[in-house]
Design a protein around this motif. Structure first.
Motif, PDB file in Angstrom:
ATOM      1  N   ARG A   3       0.846  -1.204   0.000  1.00 45.64           N
ATOM      2  CA  ARG A   3       0.000   0.000   0.000  1.00 45.64           C
ATOM      3  C   ARG A   3       0.875   1.245   0.000  1.00 45.64           C
ATOM      4  N   PRO A   4       0.424   2.321  -0.668  1.00 46.43           N
ATOM      5  CA  PRO A   4       1.252   3.540  -0.718  1.00 46.43           C
ATOM      6  C   PRO A   4       1.262   4.281   0.610  1.00 46.43           C
ATOM      7  N   ARG A   5       2.322   5.009   0.797  1.00 48.21           N
ATOM      8  CA  ARG A   5       2.444   5.893   1.950  1.00 48.21           C
ATOM      9  C   ARG A   5       2.297   7.321   1.443  1.00 48.21           C
ATOM     10  N   VAL A   6       1.494   8.106   2.092  1.00 47.67           N
ATOM     11  CA  VAL A   6       1.327   9.507   1.718  1.00 47.67           C
ATOM     12  C   VAL A   6       2.571  10.271   2.157  1.00 47.67           C
ATOM     13  N   ALA A   7       3.141  11.031   1.231  1.00 50.10           N
ATOM     14  CA  ALA A   7       4.312  11.862   1.534  1.00 50.10           C
ATOM     15  C   ALA A   7       3.998  13.290   1.104  1.00 50.10           C
ATOM     16  N   ILE A   8       4.179  14.229   1.998  1.00 47.29           N
ATOM     17  CA  ILE A   8       3.918  15.639   1.705  1.00 47.29           C
ATOM     18  C   ILE A   8       5.171  16.427   2.034  1.00 47.29           C
ATOM     19  N   ARG A   9       5.592  17.241   1.062  1.00 49.81           N
ATOM     20  CA  ARG A   9       6.763  18.096   1.252  1.00 49.81           C
ATOM     21  C   ARG A   9       6.305  19.555   1.206  1.00 49.81           C
ATOM     22  N   VAL A  10       6.573  20.248   2.283  1.00 46.92           N
ATOM     23  CA  VAL A  10       6.208  21.663   2.388  1.00 46.92           C
ATOM     24  C   VAL A  10       7.492  22.484   2.303  1.00 46.92           C
ATOM     25  N   GLY A  11       7.580  23.310   1.279  1.00 48.74           N
ATOM     26  CA  GLY A  11       8.702  24.230   1.163  1.00 48.74           C
ATOM     27  C   GLY A  11       8.374  25.514   1.890  1.00 48.74           C
ATOM     28  N   VAL A  12       9.393  26.127   2.456  1.00 50.65           N
ATOM     29  CA  VAL A  12       9.179  27.407   3.123  1.00 50.65           C
ATOM     30  C   VAL A  12      10.183  28.406   2.578  1.00 50.65           C
ATOM     31  N   VAL A  13       9.691  29.591   2.329  1.00 50.52           N
ATOM     32  CA  VAL A  13      10.531  30.676   1.835  1.00 50.52           C
ATOM     33  C   VAL A  13      10.043  31.958   2.500  1.00 50.52           C
ATOM     34  N   ARG A  59       4.438  10.584   5.580  1.00 50.22           N
ATOM     35  CA  ARG A  59       5.808  11.102   5.707  1.00 50.22           C
ATOM     36  C   ARG A  59       5.731  12.602   5.415  1.00 50.22           C
ATOM     37  N   LEU A  60       6.100  13.400   6.399  1.00 46.18           N
ATOM     38  CA  LEU A  60       5.986  14.858   6.304  1.00 46.18           C
ATOM     39  C   LEU A  60       7.374  15.475   6.355  1.00 46.18           C
ATOM     40  N   THR A  61       7.672  16.290   5.346  1.00 39.54           N
ATOM     41  CA  THR A  61       9.000  16.898   5.259  1.00 39.54           C
ATOM     42  C   THR A  61       8.883  18.395   5.032  1.00 39.54           C
ATOM     43  N   LEU A  62       9.645  19.148   5.803  1.00 40.16           N
ATOM     44  CA  LEU A  62       9.771  20.588   5.617  1.00 40.16           C
ATOM     45  C   LEU A  62      11.070  20.838   4.864  1.00 40.16           C
ATOM     46  N   LEU A  63      10.981  21.496   3.711  1.00 39.01           N
ATOM     47  CA  LEU A  63      12.151  21.867   2.911  1.00 39.01           C
ATOM     48  C   LEU A  63      12.483  23.320   3.182  1.00 39.01           C
ATOM     49  N   THR A  64      13.743  23.604   3.506  1.00 43.03           N
ATOM     50  CA  THR A  64      14.124  24.976   3.826  1.00 43.03           C
ATOM     51  C   THR A  64      15.581  25.242   3.482  1.00 43.03           C
ATOM     52  N   GLY A  65      15.864  26.489   3.130  1.00 48.39           N
ATOM     53  CA  GLY A  65      17.231  26.907   2.834  1.00 48.39           C
ATOM     54  C   GLY A  65      18.027  27.272   4.082  1.00 48.39           C
ATOM     55  N   ASP A  76      12.034  25.812  13.673  1.00 48.55           N
ATOM     56  CA  ASP A  76      11.617  25.784  15.081  1.00 48.55           C
ATOM     57  C   ASP A  76      10.176  25.281  15.191  1.00 48.55           C
ATOM     58  N   ALA A  77       9.310  25.751  14.291  1.00 49.31           N
ATOM     59  CA  ALA A  77       7.908  25.318  14.292  1.00 49.31           C
ATOM     60  C   ALA A  77       7.806  23.823  14.000  1.00 49.31           C
ATOM     61  N   ALA A  78       8.575  23.339  13.042  1.00 48.91           N
ATOM     62  CA  ALA A  78       8.535  21.909  12.692  1.00 48.91           C
ATOM     63  C   ALA A  78       8.981  21.046  13.861  1.00 48.91           C
ATOM     64  N   HIS A  79       9.943  21.534  14.623  1.00 47.67           N
ATOM     65  CA  HIS A  79      10.429  20.758  15.767  1.00 47.67           C
ATOM     66  C   HIS A  79       9.407  20.686  16.897  1.00 47.67           C
ATOM     67  N   THR A  80       8.411  21.571  16.897  1.00 49.92           N
ATOM     68  CA  THR A  80       7.365  21.511  17.925  1.00 49.92           C
ATOM     69  C   THR A  80       6.203  20.628  17.496  1.00 49.92           C
ATOM     70  N   GLU A  81       6.160  20.257  16.230  1.00 49.78           N
ATOM     71  CA  GLU A  81       5.063  19.448  15.709  1.00 49.78           C
ATOM     72  C   GLU A  81       5.514  18.017  15.471  1.00 49.78           C
ATOM     73  N   PRO A  82       4.800  17.049  16.012  1.00 50.39           N
ATOM     74  CA  PRO A  82       5.192  15.646  15.798  1.00 50.39           C
ATOM     75  C   PRO A  82       5.147  15.274  14.319  1.00 50.39           C
ATOM     76  N   SER A  83       5.974  14.369  13.941  1.00 50.39           N
ATOM     77  CA  SER A  83       5.977  13.751  12.610  1.00 50.39           C
ATOM     78  C   SER A  83       6.733  14.525  11.532  1.00 50.39           C
ATOM     79  N   TRP A  84       7.175  15.741  11.781  1.00 49.10           N
ATOM     80  CA  TRP A  84       7.837  16.511  10.743  1.00 49.10           C
ATOM     81  C   TRP A  84       9.343  16.250  10.737  1.00 49.10           C
ATOM     82  N   ALA A  85       9.871  15.995   9.550  1.00 48.00           N
ATOM     83  CA  ALA A  85      11.310  15.891   9.340  1.00 48.00           C
ATOM     84  C   ALA A  85      11.746  17.138   8.586  1.00 48.00           C
ATOM     85  N   VAL A  86      12.908  17.653   8.902  1.00 49.36           N
ATOM     86  CA  VAL A  86      13.424  18.844   8.228  1.00 49.36           C
ATOM     87  C   VAL A  86      14.513  18.419   7.244  1.00 49.36           C
TER      88      VAL A  86
END
Length: 191
Positions: A3-13, A59-65, A76-86
């Protein structure tokens, strides 16, 4: 499990620390955390039917420069929320940054799940163009902390937003003057 795993990548700028003078950074971090929580909750709800999706969650990923300012506030926000990888995407090697910046950057990278160093050259006017391209190409959603003003340089926040609009990447915009009131941009109006 096939079964597929949902993966979402959120970029921040967004703006660097010096452009955020006078902004309530705590309120901005709170808004970023709230947005990440909402994305997580939506992803979890989507995957609740384990007949269709893997049961180990999205799978939740925050993309950042990782620039000092919006990028680090989002980390900092991602580190307060469970499940987020940076996933840090650096425009050029750490050694290309000012000596005073290197220590803080190294410390910020310690909590990252992944670090990618692009081949930009520090000090060149176009050093941030590859980073802008990666953020738009890799993100499923872009969070932009942007005052709406024209670009002040190549590869900056305004340019990333323009690329995302062109490529139809959904954008949630936060005006730093009103950090508690994010809104989604209408893709039809900007296409």
């Amino acid at each position: 499990d096939l079964r597929p795993r949902v993966a979402i990548r959120v970029g921040v700028v967004g703006h660097r620390a010096e452009r955020l003078e006078g902004v309530d950074r705590g309120l901005l971090r709170g808004t970023l955390a709230r947005l990440l929580r909402q994305v997580r909750e939506s992803a979890v709800a989507t995957t609740a039917d384990v007949r269709h999706y893997r049961s180990d969650g999205p799978r939740l990923t925050l993309l950042t420069g990782m620039a000092d300012g919006t990028d680090r506030d989002a980390v900092d926000a991602a580190h307060t929320e469970p499940s987020w990888a940076v996933h840090a995407v650096l425009p050029f090697p750490i050694e290309g940054h000012h000596a005073t910046t290197q220590e803080g950057l190294r410390a910020a990278l310690e909590g990252c799940a992944a670090v990618t160093v692009l081949d930009g050259v520090a000090g060149r006017y176009d050093a941030y163009v590859p980073l802008a391209r990666v953020l738009v190409e890799q993100a499923d959603l872009l969070v932009a902390v942007w005052d709406g003003e024209r670009a002040r340089g190549v590869g900056g926040t305004a340019e990333v937003v323009q690329h995302a609009r062109r490529d139809a990447v959904p954008i949630i915009r936060i005006d730093p003057r009103m950090p508690s009131a994010p809104w989604p941009e209408d893709l039809r109006a900007t296409a």
